[in-house]
Design an enzyme around this catalytic site. Structure first.
Site, PDB file in Angstrom:
ATOM      1  N   ASP A 115      52.958  12.891 -20.893  1.00 52.50           N
ATOM      2  CA  ASP A 115      53.678  13.683 -21.671  1.00 52.50           C
ATOM      3  C   ASP A 115      53.786  13.875 -23.042  1.00 52.50           C
ATOM      4  O   ASP A 115      53.186  12.630 -23.580  1.00 52.50           O
ATOM      5  CB  ASP A 115      55.510  13.369 -21.203  1.00 52.50           C
ATOM      6  CG  ASP A 115      55.686  13.041 -19.608  1.00 52.50           C
ATOM      7  OD1 ASP A 115      54.310  13.958 -19.109  1.00 52.50           O
ATOM      8  OD2 ASP A 115      56.368  13.321 -19.102  1.00 52.50           O
ATOM      9  N   GLY A 116      54.189  15.080 -23.890  1.00 50.39           N
ATOM     10  CA  GLY A 116      53.823  15.107 -24.562  1.00 50.39           C
ATOM     11  C   GLY A 116      54.673  16.218 -25.249  1.00 50.39           C
ATOM     12  O   GLY A 116      55.095  17.320 -24.638  1.00 50.39           O
ATOM     13  N   GLY A 130      58.292  22.448 -30.984  1.00 48.84           N
ATOM     14  CA  GLY A 130      57.980  23.755 -30.193  1.00 48.84           C
ATOM     15  C   GLY A 130      57.042  23.944 -29.362  1.00 48.84           C
ATOM     16  O   GLY A 130      56.813  25.355 -28.612  1.00 48.84           O
ATOM     17  N   SER A 176      51.763  14.727 -27.744  1.00 46.98           N
ATOM     18  CA  SER A 176      51.432  12.990 -26.739  1.00 46.98           C
ATOM     19  C   SER A 176      50.465  12.160 -25.931  1.00 46.98           C
ATOM     20  O   SER A 176      50.205  11.930 -25.520  1.00 46.98           O
ATOM     21  CB  SER A 176      52.447  11.888 -27.168  1.00 46.98           C
ATOM     22  OG  SER A 176      53.029  11.599 -27.982  1.00 46.98           O
ATOM     23  N   TYR A 229      50.685   8.578 -11.736  1.00 45.37           N
ATOM     24  CA  TYR A 229      50.932   8.182 -12.782  1.00 45.37           C
ATOM     25  C   TYR A 229      51.131   9.306 -13.917  1.00 45.37           C
ATOM     26  O   TYR A 229      51.246  10.917 -13.939  1.00 45.37           O
ATOM     27  CB  TYR A 229      49.926   8.061 -13.688  1.00 45.37           C
ATOM     28  CG  TYR A 229      48.844   6.529 -12.979  1.00 45.37           C
ATOM     29  CD1 TYR A 229      49.426   5.710 -12.869  1.00 45.37           C
ATOM     30  CD2 TYR A 229      48.167   7.271 -12.503  1.00 45.37           C
ATOM     31  CE1 TYR A 229      49.020   4.237 -12.161  1.00 45.37           C
ATOM     32  CE2 TYR A 229      47.386   5.899 -11.262  1.00 45.37           C
ATOM     33  CZ  TYR A 229      48.137   4.535 -11.472  1.00 45.37           C
ATOM     34  OH  TYR A 229      47.471   4.149 -11.150  1.00 45.37           O
TER      35      TYR A 229
END
Length: 458
Positions: free
Chosen positions: A302-303, A307, A60, A299
């Protein structure tokens, strides 16, 4: 102050086995200079060593790239953040006519549009985002647009991609290459897995126990439907090129302007509150999360895929950014320990710790108990002797792959009247937090955890 790379590498090498993560690459932007290093292996079966040039899935974090491309369109006057989506996509509609008329790109960027992630299987062809837009015509509303925050993994950013496609007359992948990746000089950042050099790509891994160790993920990459919200792959150096745009007010590392300074101010300054503020931060901006580190603004982007995991922290007051890409996990303490080592070397403050629960019980547990659901995810909040518990029903396939029971029961320790800490039930879990809120009609209407919203079933 330069980074002591041998010290940082030794710290990273010590952390990887403790968390069962095969490899990690770390990048630091500070004083205009980039430092990058890596440790571990890209694949536990081949034993190939990871380097700072290894390509990881960003999950993401892709949303920040897509948001930047969309802000370019806004700069050009081709889109308006507050104009209804249907003005740019005349065929756009969801089940609720009022929501259809009201939803704007700002709602999509903020994750406040409220549309349930209901779009069927749009396939893997080039018309995937057009198909998603058409398929959401009967998607229900989780909440009225703009009334609260509820993370949208794929749907919201697919709509932004479709607006870009219609305006530019080319598919999203080409839009991103022309608008953003090429101007930034990114040669190792891609939107499609087949475009990545397999010899330099990290393989995703899952883990059931430290004794067994990590194993290859059964899912190589996310479906194309997640593209604008989750399918970019990159290296730590190229993630920092994107971060440079944020810290420099819109400039590429070479000095070329990518977006206007006003666009960056809008991205970082337009914010909505996050009901559960403890996972990442208390506010969501346009493609970025806004964190509060004891009064200091940071700021985040994240993603996670199945896995692989990506973390980015940007410190606007010092022009610093730190990114960590891994092919295992996710374990938030791992990313925090890596980041804290770097920040300590730069004489910068560390991230705040997790919230501390209070000792008192909820006055009226019945205000919280009930079943909360969001499409395929179901939570049940129950009370025993005045204590609250949350039971999660796992997807059967996930439970089988990870060797977990189909139902997992957590204790809920009060942080406040609306927020709770849930201690882990497994050695490889991290503490989680959950918010139950909106008591307008008596019991809580919503449960918010891991940025996702779940509505109470009547």
């Amino acid at each position: 102050m330069p980074i002591d790379i041998p010290r940082a590498e030794a710290h990273l090498n010590a952390l990887l086995p403790r968390y069962g993560i095969p490899s990690a690459a770390v990048g630091v932007l500070h004083d205009g200079e980039v430092t990058a290093f890596a440790a571990g292996v890209t694949d536990v079966e081949t034993g190939t060593s990871a380097t700072s040039e290894t390509v990881y899935q960003c999950g993401s974090m892709t949303k920040t790239w897509t948001a930047l491309a969309f802000m370019q369109l806004v700069d050009e006057g081709g889109a308006d953040l507050d104009e209804p989506v249907r003005a740019q996509l005349p065929g756009f509609a969801v089940a609720d006519p009022e929501a259809t008329a009201r939803i704007t790109p700002r709602h999509l960027l903020h994750h406040t549009h409220g549309i349930a992630e209901s779009f069927g299987d749009p396939g893997e062809d080039d018309d995937v985002y057009a198909r998603m837009t058409a398929a959401m015509s009967d998607a229900p509303q989780m909440f009225p647009p703009g009334s609260t925050h509820g993370y949208s993994a794929a749907l919201g950013y697919a709509l932004l991609a479709r607006i870009l496609e219609v305006h530019d007359g080319e598919r999203w992948d080409e839009v991103m290459r022309r608008r953003l990746l090429t101007p930034l000089g990114l040669v190792d950042t891609h939107t499609r897995p087949e475009d990545v050099d397999p010899a330099r790509t990290a393989t995703g891994h899952l883990i059931r126990s430290l004794e067994e160790g990590p194993f290859r993920t059964p899912v190589d990459h996310l479906p194309r439907a997640f593209g604008p919200g989750g399918n970019i792959t990159s290296t730590v150096r190229e993630v920092l090129a994107m971060a440079h745009v944020v810290v420099s007010g819109g400039l590429a590392p070479g000095g070329d302007r990518v977006v206007s300074a006003e666009a960056v101010r809008e991205m970082t300054g337009s914010r909505v509150p996050v009901p559960d503020p403890y996972l990442i931060g208390p506010q969501w901006a346009l493609g970025l999360v806004v964190c509060d580190w004891d009064g200091r603004t940071v700021y985040a982007s994240d993603g996670s895929t199945i896995g692989q995991n990506a973390r980015l922290r940007v410190f606007p007051d010092s022009g610093t950014a730190v990114t960590v890409l891994t092919n295992g996990g996710p374990r938030e303490p791992f990313h925090r320990e890596v980041c804290d080592e770097i920040l300590g070397q730069l004489s910068m403050p560390a991230a705040p710790g997790p919230p501390v629960p209070r000792k008192s019980r909820p006055v009226d547990p019945s205000r919280y108990t009930g079943v909360y659901r969001n499409l395929g995810t179901r939570y049940e909040v129950s009370a025993e002797g005045g204590d609250l518990h949350l039971t999660l029903e796992l997807d059967p396939m996930q439970a089988a792959v990870m060797g977990r029971p189909p139902r997992i029961r957590y204790d809920m320790l009060p942080i406040s009247g609306t927020h709770f800490l849930m201690p882990p039930t497994h050695p490889l879990e991290d503490p989680q937090t959950v918010a139950l809120y909106d008591f307008t009609d008596g019991p809580a209407r919503f449960l918010h955890t891991n940025a996702r919203i779940h509505r109470r079933l009547d």
